[in-house]
Write an enzyme that holds these catalytic residues in place. Sequence first.
Site, PDB file in Angstrom:
ATOM      1  N   LYS A  67       0.869  -1.174   0.000  1.00  0.00           N
ATOM      2  CA  LYS A  67       0.000   0.000   0.000  1.00  0.00           C
ATOM      3  C   LYS A  67       0.912   1.232   0.000  1.00  0.00           C
ATOM      4  O   LYS A  67       1.950   1.234   0.668  1.00  0.00           O
ATOM      5  CB  LYS A  67      -0.878  -0.011   1.262  1.00  0.00           C
ATOM      6  CG  LYS A  67      -1.888   1.137   1.331  1.00  0.00           C
ATOM      7  CD  LYS A  67      -2.777   1.018   2.590  1.00  0.00           C
ATOM      8  CE  LYS A  67      -3.820   2.111   2.646  1.00  0.00           C
ATOM      9  NZ  LYS A  67      -4.691   2.009   3.847  1.00  0.00           N
ATOM     10  N   SER A 120      -9.731   2.120   3.042  1.00  0.00           N
ATOM     11  CA  SER A 120      -8.862   2.906   2.197  1.00  0.00           C
ATOM     12  C   SER A 120      -7.847   2.076   1.419  1.00  0.00           C
ATOM     13  O   SER A 120      -7.268   2.558   0.451  1.00  0.00           O
ATOM     14  CB  SER A 120      -8.095   3.922   3.053  1.00  0.00           C
ATOM     15  OG  SER A 120      -7.221   3.244   3.952  1.00  0.00           O
ATOM     16  N   SER A 127      -9.994  -0.276   7.165  1.00  0.00           N
ATOM     17  CA  SER A 127      -9.394  -0.113   5.833  1.00  0.00           C
ATOM     18  C   SER A 127      -8.731  -1.343   5.259  1.00  0.00           C
ATOM     19  O   SER A 127      -8.320  -1.347   4.102  1.00  0.00           O
ATOM     20  CB  SER A 127      -8.359   1.019   5.863  1.00  0.00           C
ATOM     21  OG  SER A 127      -9.017   2.260   5.913  1.00  0.00           O
TER      22      SER A 127
END
Lengths: 134, 484, 480
Positions: free
Chosen positions: B76, B151, B175
């Site tokens: 990420k 997210s 997330s």
Amino acid sequence: MAGIFGKHTICGNFRALLPMRADCGVLFTSPVHIHGEILMSLSPEEVRAVAHLARLAVDEQRIPDYSRDLSRILELVEQMQAVDTASVEPMAHPLDMAQRLRPDEVTEPNQRERFQAIAPAVEDGVYLVPRVIE
Amino acid sequence: MHELGIAELARGLDAGEYSSEELTREVLSRIERLDKTLNTFITVDAEGALAAARGADERRAAGQAGPLTGIPLAHKDIFCTNGLRTSCGSRMLDSFIAPYDAAVVERLGANGMVNVGKTNMDEFAMGSSNETSYYGPVRNPWDTGRVPGGSSGGSAAAVAARLVPAATGTDTGGSIRQPAALCGITGIKPTYGRVSRWGMIAFASSLDQGGVFARSAEDAAMVLGAMAGFDERDSTSVEQVVPDYSAALDQPLKGLKVGLPKEFFGEGLEDGVRAAVDAAIAVLKEQGAELREVSLPNLGLSVPTYYVIAPAECSSNLSRYDGVRFGYRCEDPRDLEDMYKRSRGEGFGAEVQRRILVGTYALSAGYYDAYYLKAQQCRRLISEDFRKAFEAVDVLVGPTAPETAFGLGERADDPVKMYLSDINTLAVNLAGLPGMSIPAGFADGLPVGLQLIGNYFDEGRLLAVAHQYQQHTDWHRRAPEEQS
Amino acid sequence: MSQDWEVVIGLEIHAQLATRSKIFSAASTSYGSEPNTQACAVDLGMPGVLPVLNREAVRMAAMFGLAVGATVSPRSVFARKNYFYPDLPKGYQISQFELPVVAGGELLIEPEEGEPKVIGITRAHLEEDAGKSLHENYDKMTGIDLNRAGTPLLEIVSEPDMRSAKEAVAYMKKIHSLVRYLEICDGNMQEGSFRCDANVSVRPRGQKEFGTRTELKNLNSFRFVERAINFEIERQIDVIQGGGKVVQETRLYDPDKGETRSLRTKEEANDYRYFPDPDLLPLVIEPAFVEEVRASLPELPDAKRRRFVEQYGLPEYDAGVLTAGRDLADFYEAVVAAGPDDAKLAANWVMGEFSGALNKAGLALEDSPVSAAALAGLLSRIADNTISGRGAKDVFEAMWAGEGDADSIIEAKGLKQISDSGALEAMIDEVIAANPQQVEQYRAGKDKLFGFFVGQVMKASKGKANPQQVNELLKQKLDA
């Protein structure tokens, strides 16, 4: 921390916070609590004041939207006020642990060139910003 | 190869069926082919990945390979990667080449994993749909008209689309779990303090925790085992031995006490999701788990509590983005204040700004007690609910999200509605507990996630429960159709 | 100042703690390096970095707490003080707010004028220093050097107990001496290691409520503290007597003009949005740690002074001067230990010639060219009458100039006193024989002439005669 700790504030007491904060001056004027009832909405003026505190240039056209969004979020947040938490110890952290201490050793090398390679403006090893007026 | 999970790939590498370099080339070519639509990557580092893959092959040849050596993964874009752009999904950090590795990147690299690039995400991890990214939304591989969740939407969608076998994520309020659910994959957020936050760009420090996405619990166990563990650079890192998660996967479900928090099954739960989750629970029962209804009476408080604490912490954490030492600086600032305000106003997107404003307000003079302090007290009430529940049961189970993936743009204009969709995941972060989402079937063709919540440091048990479930179901093997 | 007004002063002292590394990072704290070469990723507030607390900073704070009789808090909390400034990299300073590491203490001061007095210490807390803004040399820009960012500070907050600038200075000097005794701060005010802000207000004598205070900044010497406070007292009284009101504000002391001026900024009322730093956990100090620190405390100035009076029989004044700094006290004790059994002689020399020479050369004690052992060697030669006091001063000068130890200089310069009574008697006899007229006058009662004879003998000995012995022998011979 100038002038915040007067003679009459007692350290170690969370309650001591309010008088100290009141001392700092209150920015916002909308009524907060009236016997547990909350009137919560943020005026565009208040949005501008918070944006200044956060050093955010907010597009003027967006201010009504932010004002509405923030008011809605604060309405949501007001649900907390219905709960009696008078005797509840605040929880700052998920784990009940103490701060670990580091030995006093210098292990960081000079990496100025590396760090400043990604800086917006540098000269002779210093970071440059528009002139600060004192 | 892209159909294979980590354990299978490792066997193939060991048997010499393919090299890590070949595997990595395959991954890169799939990204090249499929990611134009999905937009799961912000940065692909083909050169770095191939170099790392060759290094892994050399180690294997020298007999020094571990179980993860040569396995590709993606990080990420919230994890700092030395020498590689780390944008956090924000214009603010579009030019930020991190000068160090995050602990997670370092550890997985040391285990021989090959980083192929940085995945798309909501800006500074603030969002539940991946629509707040400066680099455009990620599309859900099951239906490209829908969001992947957020997210960590890029990581979840990349794993779901079989672009990479695993990807890292972070979970501040759901997330990892929510996008895992919406994309039909396995995702785990361990106990707060289990994975070092060093080099992981902070959103809300007391809630943020790194974790992993994979196709199965078995794969997730391997990666989590490698990324977890004490790090002296993070004051909130826990000094506790990490158990061998893979070795514990075979614990049977018999006698497992499963708590079903009634609040998870109330209003707002879509019928299709309810049906899938009920069916999943029935599988656990068939395998010998004992079901008990439990209650988390303060669960409803988690949304307001979270939306004070997270913005408050974020408003302070994001003050360092000021245009002075790194990141975006506006053109031709008139003076210092103008530089601050325009750099931040232009560098941050609307959702980030909204949260900074809320947090700044909540911490400001005269409001601290009513908001922040009150939220910290509510946080304790929520945590106490979990503590009591875990006196009676071993794990808690329910839907990860009350609904399946929603349409792109559907909620972009309604932040509060978006926030409410996180209701099932937020409380776990407030308490700091480990949580997981695993594929549990479909509703109208869209994946449904089953959430497992464990007691502190009990992620081994979550992985074992998930693995046992995955031995008796094949939802985790379902892949979306490829759309290029 | 008018008798009708009472002055109220409280001080906030920032002492940089003498740790090797920073409070939350492993970068060096040393002073004077090239800009930004000692600012690591943590100090720069880069994305994803995290603070870890330096044990030594905690130990030093605890030392200070114990030295002023305060409580070392079993649990204290780090908070973020949020504000934007270019030399504050994270946009917040990590400090302590509600729960400081040290709470409640006191210090006895002895101002130059007035009675000794106990000053309350409200609290002392740990925090990180900011960087430096460089306003010169950059065209229309300000340069930022973050080497200092993250240096540990102990902020020591007094009660508003001081009633004059002299008391404020006495308090500040006492704290200064104390932190140096404890070796927790080098006390260097030029380099900013020891800084002070003063909160000053006035009120009509007898009034209970405090007047509105102003905060004075930029007080980087004891002299400036005194001047700035006195200026501010007069200014406030003038304002009130002129019918105006004192405005609560921060004022900057301008040492060139000798006045304070309002530090006007566009900034609205400060709103620092303090909240507990979620990257740090509560600082828990166990009783065992406190006891360990207590056991390591050095002898403190007041106790040392009492001991000097008792052990060495020194006058209060001498003991006070010698114990004002730990290094001087240690030096003195080293001289006494290595020198003759005359503590007062050692005190005279350490306070007199030695300190004078240091001051004149502008040297720190540690840079003195004359060691304690060397000075003790000289004192031994005074005590055993090898040299005269006058001769000793010459020897000391030569030692200072690096010409060797006392004995070799005495030897080389032939400064050894003549204490051999046979030789002295012969000289005296010669002098008496050469001056019959003066002998006659002296014996007739002109006592003043005794000095003349001493002078003659000293001249004959080229200054090397032991004056005491000359006196005795002369008396014997002339009075015979």
